[in-house]
Design an enzyme around this catalytic site. Structure first.
Site, PDB file in Angstrom:
ATOM      1  N   ASP A  10      -7.666   3.104   9.152  1.00 12.56           N
ATOM      2  CA  ASP A  10      -7.214   2.918   7.764  1.00 12.56           C
ATOM      3  C   ASP A  10      -6.015   3.850   7.526  1.00 12.56           C
ATOM      4  O   ASP A  10      -5.648   4.646   8.407  1.00 12.56           O
ATOM      5  CB  ASP A  10      -8.361   3.242   6.782  1.00 12.56           C
ATOM      6  CG  ASP A  10      -8.014   2.928   5.332  1.00 12.56           C
ATOM      7  OD1 ASP A  10      -7.191   2.017   5.090  1.00 12.56           O
ATOM      8  OD2 ASP A  10      -8.553   3.586   4.417  1.00 12.56           O
ATOM      9  N   SER A  11      -5.467   3.757   6.338  1.00 14.92           N
ATOM     10  CA  SER A  11      -4.360   4.656   5.971  1.00 14.92           C
ATOM     11  C   SER A  11      -4.893   6.018   5.544  1.00 14.92           C
ATOM     12  O   SER A  11      -4.161   6.997   5.501  1.00 14.92           O
ATOM     13  CB  SER A  11      -3.605   4.055   4.793  1.00 14.92           C
ATOM     14  OG  SER A  11      -4.506   3.928   3.693  1.00 14.92           O
ATOM     15  N   TYR A  42      -0.617   2.695   2.187  1.00 11.89           N
ATOM     16  CA  TYR A  42      -0.207   1.426   2.792  1.00 11.89           C
ATOM     17  C   TYR A  42       0.092   0.368   1.737  1.00 11.89           C
ATOM     18  O   TYR A  42       0.857  -0.553   1.975  1.00 11.89           O
ATOM     19  CB  TYR A  42      -1.306   0.921   3.739  1.00 11.89           C
ATOM     20  CG  TYR A  42      -1.174   1.419   5.161  1.00 11.89           C
ATOM     21  CD1 TYR A  42      -0.296   2.441   5.512  1.00 11.89           C
ATOM     22  CD2 TYR A  42      -1.940   0.831   6.174  1.00 11.89           C
ATOM     23  CE1 TYR A  42      -0.189   2.876   6.821  1.00 11.89           C
ATOM     24  CE2 TYR A  42      -1.840   1.255   7.488  1.00 11.89           C
ATOM     25  CZ  TYR A  42      -0.956   2.276   7.812  1.00 11.89           C
ATOM     26  OH  TYR A  42      -0.851   2.696   9.113  1.00 11.89           O
ATOM     27  N   GLY A  43      -0.522   0.514   0.589  1.00 11.36           N
ATOM     28  CA  GLY A  43      -0.312  -0.466  -0.487  1.00 11.36           C
ATOM     29  C   GLY A  43       1.092  -0.450  -1.051  1.00 11.36           C
ATOM     30  O   GLY A  43       1.460  -1.307  -1.842  1.00 11.36           O
ATOM     31  N   CYS A  74      -9.092  -1.711   6.452  1.00 13.64           N
ATOM     32  CA  CYS A  74      -8.067  -1.625   5.411  1.00 13.64           C
ATOM     33  C   CYS A  74      -7.677  -3.047   5.034  1.00 13.64           C
ATOM     34  O   CYS A  74      -7.206  -3.809   5.890  1.00 13.64           O
ATOM     35  CB  CYS A  74      -6.860  -0.865   5.966  1.00 13.64           C
ATOM     36  SG  CYS A  74      -5.435  -0.863   4.881  1.00 13.64           S
ATOM     37  N   ASN A  75      -7.882  -3.406   3.795  1.00 13.08           N
ATOM     38  CA  ASN A  75      -7.525  -4.757   3.341  1.00 13.08           C
ATOM     39  C   ASN A  75      -6.017  -4.984   3.420  1.00 13.08           C
ATOM     40  O   ASN A  75      -5.556  -6.030   3.857  1.00 13.08           O
ATOM     41  CB  ASN A  75      -7.951  -4.958   1.881  1.00 13.08           C
ATOM     42  CG  ASN A  75      -9.453  -4.975   1.706  1.00 13.08           C
ATOM     43  OD1 ASN A  75     -10.063  -6.029   1.622  1.00 13.08           O
ATOM     44  ND2 ASN A  75     -10.060  -3.811   1.657  1.00 13.08           N
ATOM     45  N   THR A  76      -5.259  -3.975   3.006  1.00 16.23           N
ATOM     46  CA  THR A  76      -3.800  -4.098   2.955  1.00 16.23           C
ATOM     47  C   THR A  76      -3.249  -4.413   4.349  1.00 16.23           C
ATOM     48  O   THR A  76      -2.409  -5.300   4.512  1.00 16.23           O
ATOM     49  CB  THR A  76      -3.179  -2.783   2.432  1.00 16.23           C
ATOM     50  OG1 THR A  76      -3.863  -2.403   1.248  1.00 16.23           O
ATOM     51  CG2 THR A  76      -1.710  -2.938   2.146  1.00 16.23           C
ATOM     52  N   GLU A 151      -9.286   9.241  -2.583  1.00 18.38           N
ATOM     53  CA  GLU A 151      -8.887  10.315  -1.655  1.00 18.38           C
ATOM     54  C   GLU A 151      -9.324  11.674  -2.212  1.00 18.38           C
ATOM     55  O   GLU A 151      -9.831  12.525  -1.498  1.00 18.38           O
ATOM     56  CB  GLU A 151      -7.356  10.314  -1.462  1.00 18.38           C
ATOM     57  CG  GLU A 151      -6.812   9.158  -0.647  1.00 18.38           C
ATOM     58  CD  GLU A 151      -7.059   9.296   0.851  1.00 18.38           C
ATOM     59  OE1 GLU A 151      -7.162  10.423   1.353  1.00 18.38           O
ATOM     60  OE2 GLU A 151      -7.155   8.244   1.518  1.00 18.38           O
ATOM     61  N   CYS A 182     -10.102  -3.158  -1.792  1.00 21.63           N
ATOM     62  CA  CYS A 182      -9.468  -2.078  -1.028  1.00 21.63           C
ATOM     63  C   CYS A 182     -10.632  -1.224  -0.564  1.00 21.63           C
ATOM     64  O   CYS A 182     -11.546  -0.939  -1.351  1.00 21.63           O
ATOM     65  CB  CYS A 182      -8.534  -1.285  -1.930  1.00 21.63           C
ATOM     66  SG  CYS A 182      -8.019   0.311  -1.239  1.00 21.63           S
ATOM     67  N   THR A 183     -10.605  -0.812   0.700  1.00 20.72           N
ATOM     68  CA  THR A 183     -11.775  -0.089   1.230  1.00 20.72           C
ATOM     69  C   THR A 183     -11.968   1.281   0.569  1.00 20.72           C
ATOM     70  O   THR A 183     -13.031   1.871   0.685  1.00 20.72           O
ATOM     71  CB  THR A 183     -11.660   0.078   2.759  1.00 20.72           C
ATOM     72  OG1 THR A 183     -10.394   0.678   3.066  1.00 20.72           O
ATOM     73  CG2 THR A 183     -11.796  -1.256   3.457  1.00 20.72           C
ATOM     74  N   HIS A 184     -10.952   1.770  -0.116  1.00 19.84           N
ATOM     75  CA  HIS A 184     -11.122   3.037  -0.844  1.00 19.84           C
ATOM     76  C   HIS A 184     -12.068   2.856  -2.044  1.00 19.84           C
ATOM     77  O   HIS A 184     -12.694   3.818  -2.478  1.00 19.84           O
ATOM     78  CB  HIS A 184      -9.778   3.542  -1.380  1.00 19.84           C
ATOM     79  CG  HIS A 184      -8.953   4.289  -0.372  1.00 19.84           C
ATOM     80  ND1 HIS A 184      -8.287   3.655   0.655  1.00 19.84           N
ATOM     81  CD2 HIS A 184      -8.690   5.619  -0.242  1.00 19.84           C
ATOM     82  CE1 HIS A 184      -7.632   4.569   1.369  1.00 19.84           C
ATOM     83  NE2 HIS A 184      -7.858   5.766   0.846  1.00 19.84           N
TER      84      HIS A 184
HETATM   85  N1  DGL Z   1      -7.758   1.388   2.186  1.00 19.39           N
HETATM   86  C1  DGL Z   1      -6.677   0.510   2.118  1.00 19.39           C
HETATM   87  C2  DGL Z   1      -7.049  -0.902   1.752  1.00 19.39           C
HETATM   88  O1  DGL Z   1      -8.176  -1.293   1.982  1.00 19.39           O
HETATM   89  C3  DGL Z   1      -5.282   0.954   1.807  1.00 19.39           C
HETATM   90  C4  DGL Z   1      -5.026   1.933   0.721  1.00 19.39           C
HETATM   91  C5  DGL Z   1      -3.575   2.388   0.737  1.00 19.39           C
HETATM   92  O2  DGL Z   1      -3.206   3.141   1.642  1.00 19.39           O
HETATM   93  O3  DGL Z   1      -2.802   1.946  -0.132  1.00 19.39           O
HETATM   94  O4  DGL Z   1      -6.264  -1.662   1.282  1.00 19.39           O
END
Ligand code: DGL
Length: 261
Positions: A10-11, A42-43, A74-76, A151, A182-184
């Site tokens: 992931d990011s 990453y978004g 990571c979805n993005t 985070e 988003c996995t966050h």
């Molecule tokens: N955890 C990420 C996702 O699922 C990316 C979050 C990010 O870095 O913007 O999209």
């Protein structure tokens, strides 16, 4: 029997939400958790740059460790990198995409999609909506603020519910299901639930991913004797590293190591 090791990527700390589901289902599987914090978030990263970085970082771990399977947690990233990675590597690559299909199935009133600014604009997401939720009212929120909050939470900072409420405001009163795209965001499940209320069901992909990983690793499930290790790597010095280490240690990880891209 040697260990079975998966790579999770992931990011930042978002993939930890997926890691928890995988750990619960497959406690005998070792994990290398790698996050590209140097290019976080990453978004907000340009697509070509994202593709290049994910490919490079994932390649490094596949080449240097005995990885049985990769989870792009990571979805993005998953909305764009999967075809390229699957063409390049022979190990199974599992992606995480917004749970729009299951959310649509259980929604009567409308579906909210909370994801990163990139994910809400991606063709992949639009296709998911077109194929699985075209009969539903959709409300999308693209936010990096929530990613930052997750985070911070893993670094011991309390979530600001007023700020969270402001971000989620467009969903209030008009959806009965919200996709944590988003996995966050599952890391903020309790706080998001508090803000949206019990009448809004929160859906994410973590459990489905853990089932998929279990299915793909089936041949290894009998190996319960090898010791289990959880290792974490990141591409740059993380901010508030010692606070972050506390959360990682609680999850069973050894010291976070820096592995530049
Ligand atoms: N955890 C990420 C996702 O699922 C990316 C979050 C990010 O870095 O913007 O999209």
């Amino acid at each position: 029997m040697p260990e079975t090791r998966i790579l999770m990527f992931d990011s930042g700390v978002g993939g930890i939400s997926v890691f928890k589901d995988i750990k619960a289902r497959l406690p005998w599987v070792s994990c290398t958790y790698a996050f590209d914090n140097e290019a976080y978030p990453y978004g907000e990263l340009e697509q070509d740059k994202l593709l290049e970085r994910v490919e490079k970082y994932v390649s490094y771990f596949i080449e240097t460790q005995n990885i049985a399977l990769v989870v792009i947690a990571c979805n993005t990233a998953s909305t764009v990198v999967l075809p390229k990675l699957r063409a390049k590597f022979s190990v199974p690559i599992v992606g995480v995409v917004p749970a729009i299909k299951p959310a649509s199935k259980i929604s009567h009133q409308g579906v909210g999609i909370i994801a990163t600014p990139a994910t809400v604009t991606r063709e992949y997401t639009r296709d998911l909506i077109k194929h699985f939720a075209s009969d539903k009212e959709i409300k999308m929120i693209g936010t990096t603020e929530l990613v930052d909050m997750a985070e911070q939470k893993l670094r011991g900072v309390k979530v600001d519910l007023v700020a969270l409420q402001k971000v989620l405001q467009p969903l209030q009163g008009c959806v009965d299901v919200a996709v944590l795209g988003c996995t966050h965001f599952p890391l903020l499940r309790r706080e998001i639930g508090q803000v949206l209320g019990r009448e809004v069901e929160l859906v994410d992909s973590g459990e489905a991913i853990s089932r998929r990983v279990a299915y793909l690793l089936q041949q290894n499930t009998k190996d319960t004797t090898a010791p289990v290790n959880y290792d974490a790597y990141c591409s740059a010095e993380p901010y508030a590293k010692s606070a972050l280490q506390i959360s990682f240690t609680e999850l069973g990880f050894s010291k976070i190591k820096i592995q530049p891209l």
